[in-house]
Structures are given as structure tokens and as C-alpha cells.
Design a protein around this motif. Structure first.
Motif, PDB file in Angstrom:
ATOM      1  N   PHE A  89       0.833  -1.206   0.000  1.00  0.00           N
ATOM      2  CA  PHE A  89       0.000   0.000   0.000  1.00  0.00           C
ATOM      3  C   PHE A  89       0.868   1.257   0.000  1.00  0.00           C
ATOM      4  CE2 PHE A  89      -2.185   3.318   2.519  1.00  0.00           C
ATOM      5  CZ  PHE A  89      -3.248   3.565   1.665  1.00  0.00           C
ATOM      6  N   ASN A  90       1.902   1.264   0.832  1.00  0.00           N
ATOM      7  CA  ASN A  90       2.784   2.436   0.889  1.00  0.00           C
ATOM      8  C   ASN A  90       3.497   2.663  -0.439  1.00  0.00           C
ATOM      9  OD1 ASN A  90       2.125   3.008   3.545  1.00  0.00           O
ATOM     10  ND2 ASN A  90       3.811   1.785   4.386  1.00  0.00           N
ATOM     11  N   GLU A  91       3.919   1.581  -1.080  1.00  0.00           N
ATOM     12  CA  GLU A  91       4.570   1.729  -2.381  1.00  0.00           C
ATOM     13  C   GLU A  91       3.621   2.337  -3.405  1.00  0.00           C
ATOM     14  OE1 GLU A  91       5.856  -2.183  -3.298  1.00  0.00           O
ATOM     15  OE2 GLU A  91       7.643  -2.113  -2.003  1.00  0.00           O
ATOM     16  N   HIS A  92       2.375   1.899  -3.362  1.00  0.00           N
ATOM     17  CA  HIS A  92       1.388   2.433  -4.301  1.00  0.00           C
ATOM     18  C   HIS A  92       1.125   3.911  -4.018  1.00  0.00           C
ATOM     19  CE1 HIS A  92      -2.000   0.869  -7.057  1.00  0.00           C
ATOM     20  NE2 HIS A  92      -1.823   2.146  -7.279  1.00  0.00           N
ATOM     21  N   VAL A  93       0.988   4.253  -2.738  1.00  0.00           N
ATOM     22  CA  VAL A  93       0.733   5.649  -2.370  1.00  0.00           C
ATOM     23  C   VAL A  93       1.908   6.533  -2.770  1.00  0.00           C
ATOM     24  CG1 VAL A  93       0.443   7.228  -0.424  1.00  0.00           C
ATOM     25  CG2 VAL A  93      -0.867   5.098  -0.513  1.00  0.00           C
ATOM     26  N   ASN A  94       3.116   6.080  -2.515  1.00  0.00           N
ATOM     27  CA  ASN A  94       4.293   6.875  -2.866  1.00  0.00           C
ATOM     28  C   ASN A  94       4.402   7.069  -4.374  1.00  0.00           C
ATOM     29  OD1 ASN A  94       5.079   7.154  -0.187  1.00  0.00           O
ATOM     30  ND2 ASN A  94       6.337   5.292  -0.222  1.00  0.00           N
ATOM     31  N   GLU A  95       4.044   6.040  -5.115  1.00  0.00           N
ATOM     32  CA  GLU A  95       4.088   6.160  -6.575  1.00  0.00           C
ATOM     33  C   GLU A  95       3.080   7.190  -7.067  1.00  0.00           C
ATOM     34  OE1 GLU A  95       3.386   3.336 -10.526  1.00  0.00           O
ATOM     35  OE2 GLU A  95       3.637   2.436  -8.542  1.00  0.00           O
ATOM     36  N   VAL A  96       1.864   7.144  -6.518  1.00  0.00           N
ATOM     37  CA  VAL A  96       0.849   8.123  -6.910  1.00  0.00           C
ATOM     38  C   VAL A  96       1.255   9.520  -6.465  1.00  0.00           C
ATOM     39  CG1 VAL A  96      -1.546   8.839  -6.558  1.00  0.00           C
ATOM     40  CG2 VAL A  96      -1.004   6.424  -6.904  1.00  0.00           C
ATOM     41  N   ARG A  97       1.796   9.633  -5.255  1.00  0.00           N
ATOM     42  CA  ARG A  97       2.217  10.937  -4.739  1.00  0.00           C
ATOM     43  C   ARG A  97       3.289  11.547  -5.638  1.00  0.00           C
ATOM     44  NH1 ARG A  97       4.630  10.578   1.046  1.00  0.00           N
ATOM     45  NH2 ARG A  97       2.495   9.911   1.483  1.00  0.00           N
ATOM     46  N   LYS A  98       4.220  10.725  -6.083  1.00  0.00           N
ATOM     47  CA  LYS A  98       5.275  11.224  -6.964  1.00  0.00           C
ATOM     48  C   LYS A  98       4.692  11.713  -8.286  1.00  0.00           C
ATOM     49  CE  LYS A  98       9.599   9.793  -9.220  1.00  0.00           C
ATOM     50  NZ  LYS A  98       9.146  10.182 -10.564  1.00  0.00           N
ATOM     51  N   ASP A  99       3.754  10.939  -8.842  1.00  0.00           N
ATOM     52  CA  ASP A  99       3.144  11.347 -10.107  1.00  0.00           C
ATOM     53  C   ASP A  99       2.381  12.657  -9.949  1.00  0.00           C
ATOM     54  OD1 ASP A  99       4.173   9.102 -11.289  1.00  0.00           O
ATOM     55  OD2 ASP A  99       2.327   7.927 -11.108  1.00  0.00           O
ATOM     56  N   LEU A 100       1.645  12.792  -8.836  1.00  0.00           N
ATOM     57  CA  LEU A 100       0.888  14.024  -8.620  1.00  0.00           C
ATOM     58  C   LEU A 100       1.818  15.211  -8.391  1.00  0.00           C
ATOM     59  CD1 LEU A 100      -2.036  12.758  -6.340  1.00  0.00           C
ATOM     60  CD2 LEU A 100      -2.084  13.235  -8.787  1.00  0.00           C
ATOM     61  N   PHE A 101       2.929  14.983  -7.696  1.00  0.00           N
ATOM     62  CA  PHE A 101       3.886  16.070  -7.467  1.00  0.00           C
ATOM     63  C   PHE A 101       4.508  16.526  -8.787  1.00  0.00           C
ATOM     64  CE2 PHE A 101       8.230  17.550  -6.628  1.00  0.00           C
ATOM     65  CZ  PHE A 101       7.971  18.588  -5.739  1.00  0.00           C
ATOM     66  N   ASP A 102       4.853  15.552  -9.635  1.00  0.00           N
ATOM     67  CA  ASP A 102       5.412  15.912 -10.943  1.00  0.00           C
ATOM     68  C   ASP A 102       4.412  16.706 -11.766  1.00  0.00           C
ATOM     69  OD1 ASP A 102       7.720  14.608 -10.255  1.00  0.00           O
ATOM     70  OD2 ASP A 102       7.230  12.757 -11.343  1.00  0.00           O
ATOM     71  N   LEU A 103       3.139  16.320 -11.684  1.00  0.00           N
ATOM     72  CA  LEU A 103       2.117  17.059 -12.423  1.00  0.00           C
ATOM     73  C   LEU A 103       1.974  18.477 -11.888  1.00  0.00           C
ATOM     74  CD1 LEU A 103      -0.709  14.397 -12.866  1.00  0.00           C
ATOM     75  CD2 LEU A 103       0.620  15.483 -14.673  1.00  0.00           C
TER      76      LEU A 103
END
Length: 763
Positions: A33-47
Motif C-alpha cells: 500500500f505504501n509503495e502504491h501511495v508513494n508512486e501516486v504521490r510522486k506522479d501528482l507532485f510531478d504534475l
């Protein structure tokens, strides 16, 4: 009497192991779950870093909100169409959702022992011609809550692949409501008559292939065991056969459905639900159980996928929902038979003949080759449940060979349970190759094989496939699939014992009370407002509050203003969707881990004081000594035994066996038919299996006594003529090894034939 201190020690050990397992399951779920959240967080930050200037952002926001509102209306209109389709399907009597036209051949409701089943003949689509002399196919669809049709749901399906290859295809379907009083044994008797009818319609064809999907798989096995002389090869897809199977392993949780029976107290709950239904069990409950396995997909993913792709997804969504929402019913006797004998009891597949309500089943009576298709990604029927029954009924690899049985396993790496039946990719690859294998499957020597599909590219870059078989031992297969040597199945025996007690208590005390509460009206209302049905008809044109939805959707389609899927705000939307999906996955993982820990803590403790035992069923003493008895028969037999023995002695062992080898073997049998023993394929497999066991246990005696099997000069002359001819044809295609060349000369020596320079391949 059990020592209390020993019992407490084992109880404590079970508690420690269960606690450690739960902690590891929870750790794995949290990490994922944490890996998935971190991946989404990174994508949103890049956006966020790439966000346009305020003026551009306002324009994008306007476009996005317009697109969002339009998709929202089209999304709900698609659900309205689903509801209308559901109602229309109900009013039409829930016909099978087949892609192909069909005609009714036999209706089992007219039999002396009636059942709500029928045999259909599928009509080939335009441009496709079937040959009535080719081996027919019979597809048995699963009656596991849904309506019939999944085996022919698409053009790229089991039925479509077989018809495009020229085979007549028949379909075993069922009507929504069972015949009053029918049992699954009545269904089995009806299916036997269906097979015989197909054989009457195709008197010049080989015995029909029987394909069983999921529940239809064990139904096909029951059919073949009860009438082994009528059926041809069996293809069993995603069928649970050993219901207690599934590794209790470290790391990620596995196969949570197998714990349900124990956590619910056994089989009594299905009887309770059937009593509430006035003696009818609603199949929608089974579908609800399936959906509960994957809450992320059930409550979010499939609906968000529709919403996000509402311009091109509705057709596929509505087609699937038409089958997914067509619920069937079962009699109380039927669901009790299934749950008590299969799901909880696991008692039908044993190492001896099993008498269940007047019919006897022994899977060792099946004479035809069997293909078992399972997937590592299937959490409803994991490979352990698809394959472990082999170890339950056979004691050894030698017994399988001595009985002349051929069992082929095909395992997909990732596809889910439904994908086994409905995936177009699976149909184009796995089912297409299965059809090609079925043309020569009876040429395989007895044994257990793994079927491997090798993909390559042709000159145009299109995929092409080759098939090869790798032989395995029974012991190897069992060890590879079961990390704990099936000791994790021991608690399920305690579940079966407690279930039997609870069932008797329910039947004696509660069932009469529940029956007095229910009637046809209450049962009808219960089914009508079942959540699986309610969510469909409530969002349909029956709902007067939705009068505006269809015209609004039509207006939106006329003025559609879609936004590109790579727009920044659409990417934000997908990111938040991924977070919701990951959260539901995390809930599922924690729930399944807790269920697993609770199950093993409860039932593992109940059996912890019992001595360790192998959970697999043991065969009879006669079967245990089969290899020794066969080895004593080294000097017995005739021409057929000599051919089979030479075939094994000359074979190239320990190497993959290409399908082309057996295709050539079939051609050679036709070419040299006048020299081939006049026995049936089933008889020849038994002879070949027995001779292989003899050669493996007494190789020197097998070679030296070969002349004793050729009692006449004519037999010896025909034998040598056939061997030399086959050697020449095989060696031209597959070459030879030094070991094979040496063995051929040794055979010539014992038969006093002058030395030659052979070229050899596997016979």
C-alpha cells in the motif's frame, strides 16, 4: 489418551505460528500500500510542477469540468442501460448469452429423471464450415450462480476456436429455475444422455471432447467417471477439484475463499439460505461471494474504468454485465450436495469408489486423456485445487502409467479466474493450442505432462506458437505446488467434522422454524431485493425519477466535448482513483490476513493434538504393489506388448517432447496400419504404461525377454519391419542419439538380426 502438556505445547506452537504469519501478511500488505501511495504521490507532485500558467489552467479547468459532467451523465445512462438489459433478459427467460446462433437438440426437462438442462448445437458463423465427421466438442458451462453462455461468450472463445477448426460444437446449458426435486445426480444422468446423443449424431467421428468450465469441470469429471466408454478427451478449465488445497505460505495471502466454510461454521448456512428461499437457493449469493473477493474491482475499478472511458467502454461493459447479472437458482438438495460433498467435505474424489446417492464415482475409471488448465493468478481455483486431486487418488506415477492414463497440466502465470473463460487473448493462444493438441493427444504415452506453449514471431512479426510436453512425476508435481506438503490442509478435516455436527443441529432444531417463516412470496421478495438484482433494476427505466437521463445522454452525445486522456487534470483524476483502489486493496489484504489467522488459530488448535498424517487419500494395497506385480509379468504378453516395450526402450527420455512428434506418430500409424496391433487407443495406452513400468523396474530382463513376446515368425517379421520403417521416418525428422542407436542394436541382437547403421528418433 493425549497428554495435556503435549496438547498445550502444540496449541501454543500453533498460536505462535499464526501470530507470526498474520504479522508478515500485514507487513506485506502495508508495504504494498505504501509503495502504491508513494508512486501516486510522486506522479501528482510531478504534475503539480508542470501545471500551466493561471490563464491556461482556467481554460483546462473549464474543459475538464465540461468533460467530467458529460462523462458523469453518460456513465449513469450506461448503468440505466444495464438495468434495462437486466429486465429484458429476465423477461425473455434468461436465454444463454452466446455469441453464436444455436438450435435445441435435447431438453432434459422431458426425461424420466428431469433436470433443467438442455443440449444445444451451436451454428457456425458466416464463412465458417464444420465437418460432421470431425470430432465433436461438448462444452459444459458452470452453474455457479450465473446463467449459461460463458464458454461461447465471444467469437474468440472456446466454441469459436473449435468451430473455426472445423469441429461441430455442442453446448450444455441450463434453465434459470431447477425442476422441483432434481439433484445433481439427475443432472449427471442427463449429461450422460447428451453425450450419447452427440455420438448418435456423429457415428463416424471419434468420441467427443468434453470441455468443463469451473463447476462444469467437476461435472465433466463426474460424467466421465460414470460413463468412461462414451467420452473422449477432457479439458478441465479452472475447476476446483481438491477444495482444501492452497498453500499456507509466508508473505502475501493466498486463496481466501477456501477459509469461508470454516469461518461460517460449515454447510448449515447454505441450507438456511435455501430454507429462506422456500427450498430454493439463489445463485446471486454465489456471485456476491465472488465479488467480495476483490472489493476494489467490485466497488470502484470497473465503474471508474467505465466512467473514464465512457466513449468506448459501454459496449464491452454491457456485454459482460448481461452475463454477470443473469442469476440462476438451485434446489436445496443441489446446493447441500455441492457444499457438503465438495466445498466443505471434499469427499467425492478419493482413492476408492465413492457412492453418493446411488451413483458411484472413481476418477481412476476415466480412460480418456485429461487436460487441466489453471492459473497462478486465480484466487478462486488456485492450481493446488486444480491438481491435488491427482495425488489423492493415485499412489504413484507407476499407477498412473499402469492404468494407461494421460494427464496434461497447463498453467497460466497471471490470468484471473474469469479470464480463463472470457479472455480473447487466452482463446487465441491457449485454447487454440489446446485444440491443436487434442488432434493427437491420444498418441501420448501414459503419464503426467506439463504443456508448454512457446511463442515466436514469423517473418511478418505475427506471433506463432509451438507446443512441447515435459513429463513429470506425481511426487514432483505435488511438492512443487504445495510448500508445506499439504499439512496446511489438516485443519479442514476438523472443519468437515464440525460442519457435520452443525448441519445436523440446524436440520433438527432450526430448519423447521425457518421453513415455517418462508413461502413463495417471501422468497420472491428476497430475490427481488437481493443487492445484486436491486442495483440493476433500481437504475433503469422502471425508476420514474430517471425519466430525464436518457434524453440528457442523447443531448450530451450530440455535443460531446471530450478532453484528451493525457491532460493534467485527467491525470490528477486517475491518481486519486488509484489511491481509492489501493485503499480497498489494503482493506482486502488485511481482511484476508485476519481471516486466515482466525481460521488456522481456531481449527489448527482443534487438530493440533492429533498425530501427523498425510492428508492425501491412500490407494488400496493392490495399487501400492502395482509396480511389483507388473514387473513379474515381464515375460507375459504378445505382439502389442512387444511393440509398446520397444517404443519405450527406444524413446529419448528426459527431453521435451514436441507436439510435431506426436503428429508424425499419428501419420505413421495410418501409414503402417497393417503392422499396428489391432487394439483400441485406450487399450494401447494401458499396454504401453505397463511395459514402461516393466522396463523401468527390470530394464535388463525387459530387453532379454523381448523375443518371448514374439511367439511366431510372422510376429517377429512384422515387428522388425515396423521398427525399421518407423526408425527411418522418425530419424529423418528428429534425428537420433547415441543411446537410442545403441538400444536399437541391442534389440536387433536379442532378435539375432545382423548389425546395421541406424538413424533413430523417438518412437
Amino acid at each position: 489418551m493425549t497428554d495435556p502438556s503435549e496438547f498445550l505445547a502444540r496449541f501454543s506452537d500453533t498460536t505462535d505460528k499464526t501470530t507470526q504469519l498474520f504479522a508478515k501478511r500485514l507487513q506485506t500488505a502495508t508495504q504494498r500500500f505504501n509503495e502504491h501511495v508513494n508512486e501516486v504521490r510522486k506522479d501528482l507532485f510531478d504534475l503539480q510542477q508542470k501545471t500551466a500558467l493561471p490563464s491556461d489552467f482556467f481554460q483546462q479547468w473549464t474543459q475538464y469540468t465540461t468533460d467530467f459532467a458529460q462523462r458523469w451523465i453518460l456513465y449513469w445512462d450506461t448503468l440505466r442501460q444495464r438495468g434495462d438489459n437486466f429486465i429484458a433478459h429476465e423477461q425473455a427467460g434468461k436465454p444463454p448469452v452466446l455469441h453464436f446462433d444455436y438450435e435445441l437438440i435435447v431438453d432434459a426437462r422431458t426425461f424420466d429423471r428431469p433436470a433443467n438442462y438442455a443440449l444445444l448445437r451451436l451454428l457456425p458463423p458466416a464463412g465458417v464450415t464444420t465437418d460432421p465427421k470431425r470430432r465433436p466438442y461438448i462444452i459444459i458451462d458452470p452453474r455457479a450462480g450465473h446463467g449459461p453462455g460463458i464458454g461461447g461468450f465471444k467469437d474468440d472463445s472456446q466454441a469459436g476456436v473449435a468451430m473455426r477448426d472445423g469441429h461441430p460444437v455442442y453446448f450444455v446449458m441450463f434453465y434459470p429455475k431447477p425442476v422441483p426435486g432434481q439433484t445433481l445426480l439427475d443432472v449427471c444422468a442427463a449429461e450422460k444422455r447428451f453425450v450419447r446423443k452427440v455420438r448418435e449424431l456423429h457415428p463416424h467421428s471419434a468420441k467427443p471432447v468434453v470441455i468443463g468450465n469451473c463447476q462444469g469441470g467437476w461435472a465433466a469429471m463426474m460424467l466421465a467417471a460414470s460413463d468412461p466408454d462414451s467420452v473422449g478427451p477432457l479439458v478441465i478449465n479452472g475447476a476446483p477439484m481438491s477444495y482444501w488445497g492452497g498453500s499456507w505460505s509466508e508473505g502475501e495471502g493466498e486463496n481466501p475463499m477456501r477459509y469461508s466454510g470454516g469461518l461460517l461454521g460449515g454447510s448449515w448456512l447454505s441450507s438456511f439460505v435455501a430454507d429462506l428461499g422456500d427450498g430454493i437457493f439463489d445463485g446471486a449469493n454465489l456471485v456476491l461471494n465472488f465479488e467480495d473477493l476483490n472489493p476494489a474491482n467490485t466497488f470502484w475499478d470497473k465503474y471508474y474504468n467505465l466512467f473514464a472511458n465512457v466513449d468506448n467502454e459501454p459496449e464491452r461493459f454491457l456485454d459482460f454485465e448481461r452475463w454477470w447479472g443473469g442469476y440462476s437458482l438451485l434446489n436445496k438438495q443441489e446446493i447441500e450436495w455441492i457444499v457438503q460433498n465438495l466445498f466443505v467435505g471434499n469427499r467425492i474424489w478419493s482413492g476408492s469408489k465413492t457412492d453418493l446417492g446411488g451413483m458411484t464415482f472413481d476418477l481412476r475409471d476415466i480412460k480418456s486423456p485429461i487436460i487441466l488448465f489453471a492459473s497462478m493468478g486465480d484466487n478462486i481455483t488456485p492450481p493446488q485445487q486444480a491438481f491435488n486431486w491427482i495425488a489423492d487418488i493415485y499412489h504413484s506415477t507407476d499407477e498412473i502409467k499402469a492404468r494407461g492414463h494421460v494427464i496434461i497440466g497447463l498453467v497460466h502465470k497471471s490470468i484471473g479466474h474469469l479470464g480463463i473463460f472470457v479472455s480473447g487473448k487466452v482463446a487465441k493462444k491457449e485454447y487454440t493450442e489446446i485444440v491443436s493438441v487434442l488432434k493427437t493427444i491420444e498418441m501420448l504415452p501414459p503419464g503426467i505432462y506439463g504443456m508448454h506453449i512457446i511463442e515466436s514471431k514469423d517473418e511478418d512479426g505475427k506471433p506463432q506458437y509451438d507446443v512441447e510436453f515435459i513429463e513429470h512425476s506425481l511426487e514432483d508435481i505435488t511438492d512443487r505446488l504445495n510448500r508445506f506438503k499439504r499439512q496446511d490442509e489438516r485443519p479442514f478435516q476438523a472443519v468437515a467434522d464440525i460442519s457435520e455436527f452443525n448441519q445436523r443441529a440446524y436440520d433438527l432444531f432450526l430448519s423447521p422454524i425457518v421453513k415455517s417463516w418462508s413461502n413463495q412470496y417471501t422468497a420472491m421478495m428476497g430475490r427481488l431485493f437481493h443487492p445484486m438484482r436491486f442495483q440493476r433494476w433500481a437504475i433503469s427505466n422502471l425508476n420514474p425519477w430517471l425519466w430525464w437521463l436518457e434524453p440528457a445522454a442523447d443531448k450530451v452525445k450530440e455535443n460531446r466535448q471530450p478532453v484528451a486522456s493525457d491532460q493534467e487534470l485527467r491525470k490528477f483524476e486517475r491518481g486519486f482513483s488509484d489511491l481509492i483502489s489501493a485503499s480497498l486493496d489494503y482493506y482486502r489484504d488485511v481482511r484476508d490476513a485476519a481471516s486466515e489467522a482466525m481460521f488456522f488459530q481456531t481449527y489448527g488448535s482443534l487438530v493440533s493434538h492429533k498425530p501427523q498424517a498425510d492428508v492425501s487419500q491412500q490407494s488400496s494395497d493392490d495399487d501400492l504393489t502395482a509396480s511389483e506385480r507388473i514387473a513379474k509379468a515381464v515375460s507375459q504378453g504378445g505382439y502389442a506388448e512387444a511393440i509398446a516395450r520397444a517404443g519405450y526402450l527406444l524413446s529419448a527420455r528426459g527431453k521435451p517432447l514436441p507436439l510435431a512428434q506426436f503428429e508424425l506418430k499419428k501419420k505413421l500409424i495410418a501409414k503402417y496400419g497393417h503392422l499396428i496391433p489391432k487394439v483400441t487407443p485406450e487399450q494401447m495406452r494401458i499396454i504401453r504404461g505397463n511395459q514402461e513400468v516393466i522396463c523401468r523396474h527390470a530394464p535388463q530382463r525387459a530387453l532379454k525377454t523381448l523375443p518371448l513376446l514374439l511367439s511366431t515368425p510372422t510376429d517377429q517379421e512384422n515387428f522388425l519391419t515396423l521398427i525399421e520403417a518407423v526408425v527411418d521416418d522418425y530419424s529423418a525428422t528428429f534425428g537420433m542419439t547415441e543411446e537410442q542407436s545403441t538400444m536399437l542394436q541391442r534389440i536387433r541382437d536379442v532378435l539375432h538380426v545382423p548389425e546395421q547403421t541406424p538413424e533413430l528418433a523417438r518412437v
